[in-house]
Design a protein around this motif. Structure first.
Motif, short mmCIF file in Angstrom:
data_model
loop_
_atom_site.label_atom_id
_atom_site.label_comp_id
_atom_site.label_asym_id
_atom_site.label_seq_id
_atom_site.Cartn_x
_atom_site.Cartn_y
_atom_site.Cartn_z
N GLY A 32 -3.04 -1.47 -9.89
CA GLY A 32 -3.48 -2.68 -9.20
C GLY A 32 -4.35 -3.55 -10.08
N SER A 33 -5.24 -2.90 -10.83
CA SER A 33 -6.18 -3.66 -11.66
C SER A 33 -5.49 -4.33 -12.84
CB SER A 33 -7.28 -2.71 -12.17
OG SER A 33 -6.67 -1.64 -12.87
N PRO A 85 0.83 -1.21 0.00
CA PRO A 85 0.00 0.00 0.00
C PRO A 85 0.86 1.26 0.00
CG PRO A 85 0.30 -0.74 2.23
CD PRO A 85 1.13 -1.66 1.37
N SER A 90 -6.36 -2.57 1.26
CA SER A 90 -7.76 -2.45 1.70
C SER A 90 -8.42 -3.82 1.83
CB SER A 90 -8.53 -1.59 0.70
OG SER A 90 -8.58 -2.27 -0.55
N ARG A 134 -8.40 11.68 -3.55
CA ARG A 134 -9.41 10.65 -3.31
C ARG A 134 -9.54 10.37 -1.81
NH1 ARG A 134 -9.48 4.35 -4.73
NH2 ARG A 134 -7.66 4.52 -3.41
P1 ADP Z 1 -6.08 1.69 -1.19
O1 ADP Z 1 -7.54 1.87 -1.45
O2 ADP Z 1 -5.66 2.08 0.16
O3 ADP Z 1 -5.19 2.22 -2.26
P2 ADP Z 1 -5.84 -0.96 -2.28
O4 ADP Z 1 -6.23 -2.24 -1.64
O5 ADP Z 1 -6.62 -0.51 -3.48
O6 ADP Z 1 -5.86 0.11 -1.13
O7 ADP Z 1 -4.31 -0.96 -2.68
C1 ADP Z 1 -3.33 -1.77 -2.06
C2 ADP Z 1 -2.48 -2.41 -3.15
O8 ADP Z 1 -3.31 -3.34 -3.87
C3 ADP Z 1 -1.94 -1.42 -4.17
O9 ADP Z 1 -0.63 -1.80 -4.55
C4 ADP Z 1 -2.91 -1.59 -5.32
O10 ADP Z 1 -2.35 -1.23 -6.56
C5 ADP Z 1 -3.18 -3.08 -5.26
N1 ADP Z 1 -4.41 -3.50 -5.98
C6 ADP Z 1 -5.51 -2.77 -6.24
N2 ADP Z 1 -6.40 -3.49 -6.96
C7 ADP Z 1 -5.85 -4.71 -7.15
C8 ADP Z 1 -6.28 -5.92 -7.81
N3 ADP Z 1 -7.44 -6.02 -8.44
N4 ADP Z 1 -5.44 -6.98 -7.79
C9 ADP Z 1 -4.26 -6.91 -7.15
N5 ADP Z 1 -3.80 -5.82 -6.53
C10 ADP Z 1 -4.57 -4.73 -6.52
#
Ligand code: ADP
Length: 477
Positions: A204-205, A146, A225, A326
């Motif tokens: 992340g996506s 994160p 998250s 955000r």
């Molecule tokens: P925040 O909302 O605090 O950014 P996230 O859970 O979205 O928390 O982000 C934590 C990590 O998970 C980041 O490195 C993000 O890029 C990654 N992440 C987000 N979406 C995905 C996904 N679909 N698959 C794998 N990793 C993801």
């Protein structure tokens, strides 16, 4: 501007880049960082897989030397890397340098652990048979981190993964690639063979999802998250893969009538507001017994008056900006929710402007909150804290435990009886007595229960539980 590239199979690659913006001064671009694709991720996984057989059998002295070199370089560059961290994430310079020192200490710790790898030899219950219990590395580890600890969290995942003989595909959070790039560069120059540590920055996506979808990733360690953690879990079960999740918190801090008021106020101010409240171990629920309630609120409010919110790099700043627009919207939305739910806004709640354009929010304190309100149940991840008034210790403990989360739990008291009872009965992975709920050591287990965590603990010797798999061998002698 140069593009900081991804490291795949020992080569720096990538032409598309994303801007890394300073939340204390949104006019400032910290740097351009490569935006990796799903194909880059698959290449990185293939490189890590190819590098695994040799690295898993590498000598422990080689691992020690590389981890130690990395720890030493991070320490030698603590001021520069701390400033980079403060610029990309927005925590204050002293906090950022402290986090950088922590990253160095973690590498030093696992440099030592590499030399202490051991197993057990046990007699069989059958005659003439010997039993050995050893630990094998898992294989390719996916590391997803994160934005809130841009150097410490990557360090506490990368160091044990390497120490125990795994290879790595590492994806840092989109908002904070700079510190991640720096530690990968340091490890690469420290002598890691090609493909042992691969860095794929990006979304992340896209990048994270490609890691989840790969049958060649043997383990994923994730901090982030709850929503993304659940996706990691579902995808990992699909591939019969080991996984470890560190997710949210809604950490309580109980303040009893017999507390030392100064200790309680310092711990609450630190827990709730330092690092802009953006720590999973932050305390956002202050559960205060009747006899001390008014005195405590008055003293905490007076303390908040003295805290300076400003540019993270300015000396004298106590609280830096919120990390991005955000997150700022999430924080201000929750402030509105708190008001509508009937909590009393006792301090803060307003956006503020400073010399440089950034995401500045006053530390915000609600009183007269109940534990059922959304501001008391949902993780906000900002400098927004509620005070919940309770009758006595028993109600305080029940309220502290009445949450979907279970990461850290604190109490301020001078009573040995209540401190002892609380340590035993707090439903959390970490319990703090007369200390902030945040702020942990690097050589002991870190992690939580309930909705906060899943899988083995991180850090210290306990890290071996995730990064290795146990083998029991029988030999007829
Ligand atoms: P925040 O909302 O605090 O950014 P996230 O859970 O979205 O928390 O982000 C934590 C990590 O998970 C980041 O490195 C993000 O890029 C990654 N992440 C987000 N979406 C995905 C996904 N679909 N698959 C794998 N990793 C993801």
């Amino acid at each position: 501007m140069t593009i900081y590239q991804n490291l795949i199979g020992g080569e720096w690659v990538g032409a598309n880049a994303t801007k890394n913006i300073n939340p204390s001064d949104t006019n400032e671009v910290v740097g351009l960082y490569a935006d990796g694709s799903a194909e880059d991720t698959r290449n990185a996984i293939a490189a890590a897989k190819a590098a695994f057989p040799a690295w898993s059998r590498s000598g422990i002295w080689e691992r020690h030397v590389i981890l130690k070199k990395a720890g030493d370089e991070i320490m030698a560059r603590k001021d520069e890397l701390g400033a980079l961290l403060a610029r990309e994430e927005g925590k204050t310079l002293p906090e950022a340098i402290g986090e950088t020192i922590r990253a160095s200490q973690i590498f030093e710790f696992f440099a030592g652990e590499a030399l202490r790898l051991a197993g057990e030899t046990i007699p069989s219950v059958r005659p003439n048979i010997g039993v050995e219990i050893t630990r094998d590395p898992l294989g390719v580890i996916g590391i997803i981190t994160p934005w809130n600890f841009p150097i410490a969290i990557p360090a506490w995942k990368i160091a044990p993964a390497l120490c125990y003989g795994n290879t790595i595909v590492f994806k840092p959070a989109e908002l904070v690639p700079a510190c991640s790039w720096a530690i990968v560069d340091i490890l690469n120059r420290a002598g890691l063979p090609k493909g042992v540590l691969n860095l794929v920055m990006g979304k992340g996506s896209v990048v994270g999802q490609a890691m989840l979808d790969s049958p060649d990733v043997a383990g994923i360690t994730f901090t982030g998250s709850t929503g993304t953690g659940k996706r990691v879990a579902a995808a990992s079960i699909e591939h019969n893969r080991k996984f470890q999740l560190e997710m949210g918190g809604k950490n309580p801090m109980v303040v009893l009538d017999d507390a030392d008021l100064n200790v309680a106020v310092e711990a609450a101010a630190n827990s709730g507001f330092f690092s802009t409240g953006q720590r999973c171990t932050a305390s956002s629920r202050l559960i205060v017994t009747e006899g001390i309630h008014d005195k405590f609120v008055a003293a905490l409010t007076a303390k908040l008056e003295t805290l300076v919110v400003d540019n993270a790099l300015k000396s004298g700043t106590h609280i830096g900006p919120v990390v991005d627009e955000r997150q700022l919207k999430t924080d201000t939305d929750y402030i509105e929710i708190g008001k509508k739910e009937g909590a009393k806004l006792a301090f803060g709640g307003e956006l503020i402007t400073r010399d440089t354009p950034g995401f500045y929010l006053q530390p915000t304190l609600f009183t007269e909150a109940t534990n059922q309100m959304r501001i008391s149940r949902e993780e906000i991840f900002g400098p927004v804290v509620s005070v919940i008034r309770v009758k006595d210790y028993e109600e305080a403990l029940a309220t502290a435990n009445d949450t979907p989360f279970g990461l850290s739990s604190g109490i301020a008291t001078t009573s040995l009886k209540h401190a002892t009872h609380f340590k035993r009965n707090a439903e959390a992975g970490m319990v703090m007595v007369n200390l902030p709920t945040a702020g942990v050591d690097f050589h002991v287990p870190f992690g939580g229960r309930k909705g906060s965590s899943y899988g083995p603990r991180e850090q210290g010797k306990y890290a071996a539980e995730f990064y290795t798999t146990v083998k029991t061998s029988y030999t007829l002698a």
